[in-house]
Design an enzyme around this catalytic site. Sequence first.
Site, PDB file in Angstrom:
ATOM      1  N   SER A  98       0.831  -1.200   0.000  1.00  9.53           N
ATOM      2  CA  SER A  98       0.000   0.000   0.000  1.00  9.53           C
ATOM      3  C   SER A  98       0.874   1.261   0.000  1.00  9.53           C
ATOM      4  CB  SER A  98      -0.946  -0.039   1.203  1.00  9.53           C
ATOM      5  OG  SER A  98      -1.972   0.939   1.072  1.00  9.53           O
ATOM      6  N   ASP A 194     -10.105  -4.992  -4.227  1.00 15.47           N
ATOM      7  CA  ASP A 194      -9.504  -3.967  -3.364  1.00 15.47           C
ATOM      8  C   ASP A 194     -10.319  -2.685  -3.470  1.00 15.47           C
ATOM      9  OD1 ASP A 194      -7.883  -2.029  -2.144  1.00 15.47           O
ATOM     10  OD2 ASP A 194      -6.041  -3.018  -2.776  1.00 15.47           O
ATOM     11  N   HIS A 224      -7.815  -5.486  -0.096  1.00 12.05           N
ATOM     12  CA  HIS A 224      -6.634  -4.671   0.176  1.00 12.05           C
ATOM     13  C   HIS A 224      -5.699  -5.321   1.187  1.00 12.05           C
ATOM     14  CE1 HIS A 224      -4.320  -1.033  -0.109  1.00 12.05           C
ATOM     15  NE2 HIS A 224      -4.347  -0.839   1.189  1.00 12.05           N
TER      16      HIS A 224
END
Length: 246
Positions: A98, A194, A224
């Site tokens: 991320s 996601d 995610h």
Amino acid sequence: MAQTITRNGNALAYRATPGAGPGVVFLGGFKSDMQGTKALALEDWARAQGRAFLRLDYSGHGESGGTFEEGGIGDWFRDAMAVIESATTGPQVIVGSSMGGWISLLVARTHPERVAGLVTIAAAPDFTEDGYWAAFDPDQRATVMDKGRISVPSDYGDPYVITRRLIEDGRDHLVLRTPLRLHVPVRMLQGTADEAVPVATALRLLDHMEGDDIRLTLVKDADHRFSTGPDLALIQRSVEEVIAAI
């Protein structure tokens, strides 16, 4: 017991496992920490392989000192580099999750001599600008600029505080606005379910990066967190593939 170094008055916590090189460095996400599922699973894999491994907490995250709301992308990038420089030797395989994906790209762009390869997991480059700022309405933007902060809902617990400094500092560290040439093998992983980082972001990054060995793997229905057993196995295989390609 975490090891620490000090940068900018903050104790930065990390855990380094000795082993063969190139070592693997895990960089976590926004308001995440080094105790997450992916970091620990990758550490177990590295230990079993006899490979050096490093995980760390940025300032204001996890076991490190500092206040989250006072930080920005540049601070966390410099935190990561300080720990990498202190705790590793030679080029490393950087695994960025991320926000850690964005930071890994900054590391590769700024210190290419320390990067042997990259694996990104739901990479979120430029999310302060293209995510939060782009989604704010005029009133929210005014609140950030005038009051210096705004709280926004989070799918991971308490609301996130988005500060004016985070937005402005993010603009100084964007990676999708200028050429991004990578001379190392890159493996990008992205889940189709996601909701925090859309597939379109992964495709935009893939199109933007320049390099001879860059691949994107889309995983149907992965979210995610990317932390199921098969997801973790794919991360490990991707690291192995990058090491084999070096």
